[in-house]
Write a protein that holds these residues in place. Structure first.
Motif, mmCIF file in Angstrom:
data_model
loop_
_atom_site.group_PDB
_atom_site.id
_atom_site.type_symbol
_atom_site.label_atom_id
_atom_site.label_comp_id
_atom_site.label_asym_id
_atom_site.label_seq_id
_atom_site.Cartn_x
_atom_site.Cartn_y
_atom_site.Cartn_z
ATOM 1 N N GLY A 31 68.795 109.623 49.148
ATOM 2 C CA GLY A 31 68.556 108.199 49.009
ATOM 3 C C GLY A 31 67.690 107.984 47.776
ATOM 4 N N THR A 32 67.977 106.949 46.993
ATOM 5 C CA THR A 32 67.298 106.767 45.715
ATOM 6 C C THR A 32 66.729 105.355 45.558
ATOM 7 N N GLY A 33 65.748 105.247 44.700
ATOM 8 C CA GLY A 33 65.237 103.964 44.243
ATOM 9 C C GLY A 33 65.546 103.819 42.766
ATOM 10 N N ASP A 38 61.998 96.586 31.393
ATOM 11 C CA ASP A 38 62.515 95.422 30.671
ATOM 12 C C ASP A 38 62.803 95.790 29.218
ATOM 13 N N SER A 39 63.785 95.110 28.629
ATOM 14 C CA SER A 39 64.078 95.312 27.212
ATOM 15 C C SER A 39 64.269 93.955 26.553
ATOM 16 N N SER A 40 64.086 93.917 25.240
ATOM 17 C CA SER A 40 64.244 92.646 24.530
ATOM 18 C C SER A 40 64.749 92.881 23.124
ATOM 19 N N GLU A 50 64.939 95.474 41.132
ATOM 20 C CA GLU A 50 64.732 96.794 41.725
ATOM 21 C C GLU A 50 65.623 96.914 42.948
ATOM 22 N N THR A 51 66.134 98.126 43.179
ATOM 23 C CA THR A 51 67.094 98.302 44.262
ATOM 24 C C THR A 51 67.078 99.740 44.755
ATOM 25 N N THR A 78 71.008 93.288 40.007
ATOM 26 C CA THR A 78 71.329 92.138 39.159
ATOM 27 C C THR A 78 70.606 92.258 37.825
ATOM 28 N N GLN A 79 71.367 92.134 36.748
ATOM 29 C CA GLN A 79 70.797 92.110 35.406
ATOM 30 C C GLN A 79 70.492 90.650 35.075
#
Length: 200
Positions: A31-33, A38-40, A50-51, A78-79
């Motif tokens: 199981g993973t997180g 963030d990027s700009s 986060e998921t 979601t991006q």
């Protein structure tokens, strides 16, 4: 969906084909997180929710201290994009397919086997098209990724272990083929995980 089935089939085929190599192979389920930086760029700020997800893998022990492995991972997030046109959101299934080399480290603690790893692979971002999480024209997009990490196995029996692991992915932020979502910048995804390992 066809890509996903091909990926899973490949991992299973590798695992089954290696059964004859007694004691040199293992398969894992973790199981993973997922936590993405963030990027700009180009007037856009890109942020990922986060998921959690899962990873399945096959590892072949070439030598006592060196192994090669392949992994498939899945998550959905979601991006979010913030720019001159306001906020845009793209919910997507994220598939990761990676290969790496693992170096086992000597540690004088019984049953604990630490390791470090490095490799590469690809991330596939596939929009779900769900209402409230889509942008017209957003398409499936693949990104190459550099991979590094480390972890440790704790042996429960000869064939079963517990695994705790950290993986870091470095890749170019997805834009789903839309200039309005492009940042032209690189980002980092942290993937802590824990699970079980079966060695055969």
């Amino acid at each position: 969906m066809r890509r996903l089935l091909v990926i899973i089939g490949t991992v299973v085929t590798l695992a089954v084909g290696a059964i004859a190599q007694e004691g040199r192979s293992d398969i894992s389920l973790q199981g993973t997180g997922f936590f993405t930086k963030d990027s700009s760029g180009r007037g856009n700020l890109q942020r990922s929710t986060e998921t959690g997800g899962f990873t399945v893998g096959y590892r072949y022990h070439i030598k006592r201290w060196l192994s090669a492995e392949g992994n498939y991972g899945f998550d959905r997030n979601t991006q979010q994009y913030f720019g001159g046109g306001g906020e845009s959101r793209v919910q997507a299934n994220a598939h990761s397919v990676t290969g790496d080399l693992v170096v086992n480290l000597p540690l004088p603690i019984k049953r604990v086997s630490p390791y470090v790893l490095a490799g590469g692979g690809g991330l596939i971002f596939d929009p779900t098209g769900n209402p409230g999480g889509s942008v017209p024209g957003a398409g499936t997009q693949g990104r190459g990724a550099l991979l590094y990490g480390g972890g440790a196995d704790y042996a429960l029996t000869r064939h079963f272990s517990l695994r705790a692991e950290y993986r870091g992915f470095v890749y170019k932020s997805p834009d789903f083929g839309l200039a309005s979502l492009r940042t032209d910048s690189w980002t980092h995804k942290a993937q802590p995980s824990a699970g079980i390992v079966f060695r055969f």
